[in-house]
Design an enzyme around this catalytic site. Structure first.
Site, mmCIF file in Angstrom:
data_model
loop_
_atom_site.group_PDB
_atom_site.id
_atom_site.type_symbol
_atom_site.label_atom_id
_atom_site.label_comp_id
_atom_site.label_asym_id
_atom_site.label_seq_id
_atom_site.Cartn_x
_atom_site.Cartn_y
_atom_site.Cartn_z
ATOM 1 N N CYS A 120 3.943 -2.896 1.067
ATOM 2 C CA CYS A 120 3.047 -2.887 -0.096
ATOM 3 C C CYS A 120 1.707 -3.534 0.241
ATOM 4 O O CYS A 120 0.643 -2.968 -0.031
ATOM 5 C CB CYS A 120 3.689 -3.617 -1.276
ATOM 6 S SG CYS A 120 5.034 -2.724 -2.079
ATOM 7 N N GLU B 52 -2.344 -6.819 -8.709
ATOM 8 C CA GLU B 52 -2.656 -7.645 -7.546
ATOM 9 C C GLU B 52 -4.150 -7.922 -7.392
ATOM 10 O O GLU B 52 -4.979 -7.052 -7.602
ATOM 11 C CB GLU B 52 -2.131 -6.975 -6.274
ATOM 12 C CG GLU B 52 -0.626 -6.764 -6.246
ATOM 13 C CD GLU B 52 0.168 -8.064 -6.240
ATOM 14 O OE1 GLU B 52 -0.423 -9.130 -5.937
ATOM 15 O OE2 GLU B 52 1.378 -8.017 -6.531
ATOM 16 N N HIS C 60 2.325 -4.121 -8.662
ATOM 17 C CA HIS C 60 3.766 -4.250 -8.440
ATOM 18 C C HIS C 60 4.514 -4.100 -9.762
ATOM 19 O O HIS C 60 4.040 -4.569 -10.808
ATOM 20 C CB HIS C 60 4.107 -5.614 -7.828
ATOM 21 C CG HIS C 60 4.115 -5.617 -6.338
ATOM 22 N ND1 HIS C 60 3.219 -6.343 -5.583
ATOM 23 C CD2 HIS C 60 4.927 -4.982 -5.449
ATOM 24 C CE1 HIS C 60 3.473 -6.152 -4.297
ATOM 25 N NE2 HIS C 60 4.508 -5.331 -4.185
#
Length: 213
Positions: free
Chosen positions: A144, A81, A166
């Site tokens: 998350c 991310e 992820h």
């Protein structure tokens, strides 16, 4: 011993397992160098407690790097991310039955935080191990993203590098459907490659990792 803290989540949404924790727990105690060790811990999947638990772990362990991981339903690769946003917008209730909609993660915080991990180098390392990986431009708006945002918020004034990854479903979670998945051993190898690259790379690679839309 210097510590890299790696976290995964407990199961949620009636699933019996969460692949992020199943993978992360396999890396407990792995040494990235003679004096660098991974410590793996599980976080609750709840808006009210996940961030507090992570803050407690950081205070107890004094890690030099923190990487949180979580399940990304629909993801087909190791998704590293780029950015966390200051909004909670839960499609489903969390494990405590809470479902915040359009609330701020941190009312006093900025609109977003970028990861401080070398995400391009991490993607390159995972792909170099023969495992699918990409830079992701959104961590969603569930727990998350909240944990990712609170992690960056807590460490913004420190030299501790941090971010979020992820992972896909495990094959046994998607039996009879067309949803993508990844074998546990592949996931573990991909996370290990990503974490090792994060530790060993002081300056990120300069290469394309964006998306058109």
């Amino acid at each position: 011993m210097r510590i890299v803290l790696l976290t995964g989540f407990e199961p949620f949404d009636q699933d019996p397992v969460n692949p992020s924790w199943e993978a992360v727990r396999q890396l407990e105690g792995v040494q990235l160098a003679d004096d660098v060790q991974i410590i793996a811990r599980r976080l609750p999947c709840a808006f009210a407690t996940a961030g507090a638990r992570l803050a407690q772990l950081i205070d107890e362990l004094h890690p030099e790097m923190v990487i949180a991981t979580g399940l990304g339903p629909g993801r087909s690769d190791i998704s590293i991310e780029r950015v966390a946003i200051n909004v909670n917008d839960a499609r489903i209730p969390d494990n405590l039955g809470e479902q915040p909609i359009d609330t701020a993660v941190a009312p006093d915080g900025p609109a977003a935080y970028f990861t401080t991990l070398p995400i391009k180098a991490m993607v390159r390392a995972v792909r170099g191990a023969g495992i699918a990986a990409s830079v992701s431009q959104t961590a969603g708006t569930f727990v998350c993203n909240q944990v990712f945002y609170l992690l960056q918020h807590a460490l913004a004034a420190t030299a501790v590098r941090s971010g979020f990854i992820h992972v896909p479903y495990l094959p046994e979670q998607v039996t009879g459907s067309q949803r993508p998945s990844m074998a546990l051993e592949t996931m573990v190898a991909g996370l290990h490659a990503a974490v090792l690259a994060a530790w060993q790379t002081p300056v990120d690679a300069k290469e394309a990792g964006g998306q058109v839309s």
